[in-house]
Write a protein that holds these residues in place. Sequence first.
Motif, PDB file in Angstrom:
ATOM      1  N   GLY A   1      93.909  18.782   3.221  1.00  0.00           N
ATOM      2  CA  GLY A   1      92.789  17.883   2.292  1.00  0.00           C
ATOM      3  C   GLY A   1      92.126  18.147   1.387  1.00  0.00           C
ATOM      4  N   ASP A   2      91.291  19.232   1.949  1.00  0.00           N
ATOM      5  CA  ASP A   2      90.099  19.640   0.925  1.00  0.00           C
ATOM      6  C   ASP A   2      91.178  20.814  -0.212  1.00  0.00           C
ATOM      7  OD1 ASP A   2      88.089  18.121   1.866  1.00  0.00           O
ATOM      8  OD2 ASP A   2      87.562  19.874   3.343  1.00  0.00           O
TER       9      ASP A   2
ATOM     10  N   GLU B   1      94.126  20.549  -6.936  1.00  0.00           N
ATOM     11  CA  GLU B   1      95.065  19.664  -7.821  1.00  0.00           C
ATOM     12  C   GLU B   1      93.418  19.882  -8.871  1.00  0.00           C
ATOM     13  OE1 GLU B   1      94.928  15.506  -6.539  1.00  0.00           O
ATOM     14  OE2 GLU B   1      97.200  15.966  -5.223  1.00  0.00           O
ATOM     15  N   LYS B   2      92.678  20.104  -8.410  1.00  0.00           N
ATOM     16  CA  LYS B   2      91.322  19.957  -9.572  1.00  0.00           C
ATOM     17  C   LYS B   2      91.164  20.923 -10.922  1.00  0.00           C
ATOM     18  CE  LYS B   2      86.179  18.610  -8.905  1.00  0.00           C
ATOM     19  NZ  LYS B   2      85.396  18.773  -8.507  1.00  0.00           N
TER      20      LYS B   2
ATOM     21  N   ASN C   1      93.224  19.138  -2.777  1.00  0.00           N
ATOM     22  CA  ASN C   1      92.421  18.690  -3.596  1.00  0.00           C
ATOM     23  C   ASN C   1      91.443  19.442  -4.293  1.00  0.00           C
ATOM     24  OD1 ASN C   1      92.777  16.120  -3.130  1.00  0.00           O
ATOM     25  ND2 ASN C   1      90.965  15.879  -1.392  1.00  0.00           N
ATOM     26  N   LEU C   2      92.212  20.881  -4.378  1.00  0.00           N
ATOM     27  CA  LEU C   2      91.491  21.791  -4.519  1.00  0.00           C
ATOM     28  C   LEU C   2      92.585  22.434  -5.558  1.00  0.00           C
ATOM     29  CD1 LEU C   2      88.588  24.087  -2.289  1.00  0.00           C
ATOM     30  CD2 LEU C   2      88.333  22.894  -4.283  1.00  0.00           C
TER      31      LEU C   2
END
Length: 225
Positions: free
Chosen positions: A108-109, A115-116, A112-113
């Motif tokens: 999950g982390d 996408e960021k 998210n990275l």
Amino acid sequence: MSVDVLRNIPMFSELDEEALLEIDNLLQKKTYARNNMILMEEEEGDTLFIIKTGSVKITRISDEGREVILSILSESDFFGEMAIFDGESRSANVVALEDSDILLLKRGDFLNLLEKHPRIAITLLEELATRLRKSDKQIEGLSLSDAESRIAMTIIRLAEELGTIKQGQVIIDKLPFQHDIANMSGTSRETVSRMLKKLEDEGFVMKTGRKISILKYDKFIDRFG
């Protein structure tokens, strides 16, 4: 702090200090002793692994029950990315070749990275393409070459993955054990021993313990590459 390790990983190398610190805060560290199993084929996976120190071997078991080494990874390399993307089970085993500190990043982390920081995805794709080309070359070499040539090609591959260049020589400080080289090249430990002795006698390599120097690397490539 693992920022220096992250900075040496291609998919993170272009990020600024703030982003690297963000990633560092998400990491967990785990230590594996030599020969410990890190991942098992077919088990569920939701973690990306980054090697902080040490080295690992990526393996599968053939239909005949023989270990086949697909790759050897060392400091700043990563593994486990396939299960991150497709959610499927692990495709291979991973075993520590020596005492190793491994950084863990949860699925999950990591997503998210991506996408960021889209640049991570681009450099990751480049790395995966490089690995695929190496795999294709390995398959071709194993299918077309005789045993001695396969061993020489495996040494070239190890030089690319683990070696350092100095004054025209490539030095591998920790050459894998002969049975591991045999499992990489589809030969026997005895054949590996004989081939290494032959390469020494012909002046292609110089070996002291597990340290091996490939002398005049360009000529070695011309002969065996």
